[in-house]
Scaffold this motif. Structure first.
Motif, PDB file in Angstrom:
ATOM      1  N   THR A  82       0.839  -1.205   0.000  1.00  0.00           N
ATOM      2  CA  THR A  82       0.000   0.000   0.000  1.00  0.00           C
ATOM      3  C   THR A  82       0.867   1.245   0.000  1.00  0.00           C
ATOM      4  O   THR A  82       0.617   2.198  -0.746  1.00  0.00           O
ATOM      5  CB  THR A  82      -0.952   0.000   1.217  1.00  0.00           C
ATOM      6  OG1 THR A  82      -1.783  -1.165   1.144  1.00  0.00           O
ATOM      7  CG2 THR A  82      -1.806   1.246   1.259  1.00  0.00           C
ATOM      8  N   THR A  85       2.299   1.782  -3.436  1.00  0.00           N
ATOM      9  CA  THR A  85       1.362   2.304  -4.438  1.00  0.00           C
ATOM     10  C   THR A  85       1.142   3.798  -4.261  1.00  0.00           C
ATOM     11  O   THR A  85       0.835   4.494  -5.223  1.00  0.00           O
ATOM     12  CB  THR A  85      -0.004   1.588  -4.378  1.00  0.00           C
ATOM     13  OG1 THR A  85      -0.570   1.750  -3.088  1.00  0.00           O
ATOM     14  CG2 THR A  85       0.123   0.128  -4.732  1.00  0.00           C
ATOM     15  N   SER A  93      -1.700  -0.497  -8.358  1.00  0.00           N
ATOM     16  CA  SER A  93      -2.427  -1.427  -7.491  1.00  0.00           C
ATOM     17  C   SER A  93      -2.502  -2.811  -8.144  1.00  0.00           C
ATOM     18  O   SER A  93      -2.507  -3.829  -7.438  1.00  0.00           O
ATOM     19  CB  SER A  93      -3.817  -0.899  -7.153  1.00  0.00           C
ATOM     20  OG  SER A  93      -4.539  -0.631  -8.336  1.00  0.00           O
TER      21      SER A  93
END
Length: 194
Positions: A82, A85, A93
């Protein structure tokens, strides 16, 4: 009652990326020298310019190295990906999903490979034992005395083993058990938390 939705097809670039991760892992963690950057680019990303592919390979190799060296569990991996990204110049993603699936499927194999690479000495692979009675001896008082025969298989994972065969009389077995108890006590004292 509605029929369950069919599973979503994988994103378009997921197969080449998954194969790239496998190639990187094979080269880095399994010692497969046949997997080269040129082979991976030619097979997986033939349309990519060499410098573009080199950047992708370096990025994925770096991420895989970070994940593997930390031996991330799935929660740590999710947080890490996460963050990647959201980082400028990070990953998409879809790429994160491919990496997560790859790690979930290959974590144990990569972890075992890293452990095996970090060993510099032989390990005990197997041990067998039996107790025999001596039927012949130079000294008559040693006939019909029990002896322990211990066979140890030593070696590095993936290499040919060596076998060590030892014979212990009752006194030597007692001496060895005493030494092993001392080792166990020492290890327990080091691993106990206060």
């Amino acid at each position: 009652m509605a029929a369950p939705e069919p599973p979503q097809p994988p994103p378009e670039g997921s197969k080449p990326l998954s194969a790239l991760l496998s190639g990187i892992a094979q080269a880095a963690y399994c010692g497969n020298e046949d997997i080269t950057e040129e082979l991976l680019r030619g097979q997986l990303y033939p349309e990519a310019a060499p410098e573009e592919f080199r950047a992708l390979r370096a990025k994925m190799g770096g991420l895989l190295q970070s994940i593997a060296s930390a031996d991330m569990d799935l929660n740590q991996l999710e947080a890490f990906l996460t963050a990647q990204t959201k980082k400028q110049g990070g990953i998409t993603s879809d790429q994160a999903a491919v990496i997560a699936k790859f790690w979930k499927n290959h974590r144990m194999k990569i972890h075992e490979s890293l452990i095996n690479q970090s060993r510099w000495d032989n390990v005990l692979k197997n041990m067998n034992w039996r107790v025999d009675l001596k039927s012949q001896s130079r000294h008559i008082d040693q006939i019909n005395t029990p002896v322990a025969i211990v066979e140890m298989e030593l070696g590095k994972i993936g290499q040919e083993s060596e076998f060590l065969c030892l014979e212990f009389d009752e006194a030597k077995v007692s001496q060895m058990l005493k030494k092993l108890s001392e080792i166990e006590e020492s290890m327990n004292s080091l691993t106990q938390t206060t």
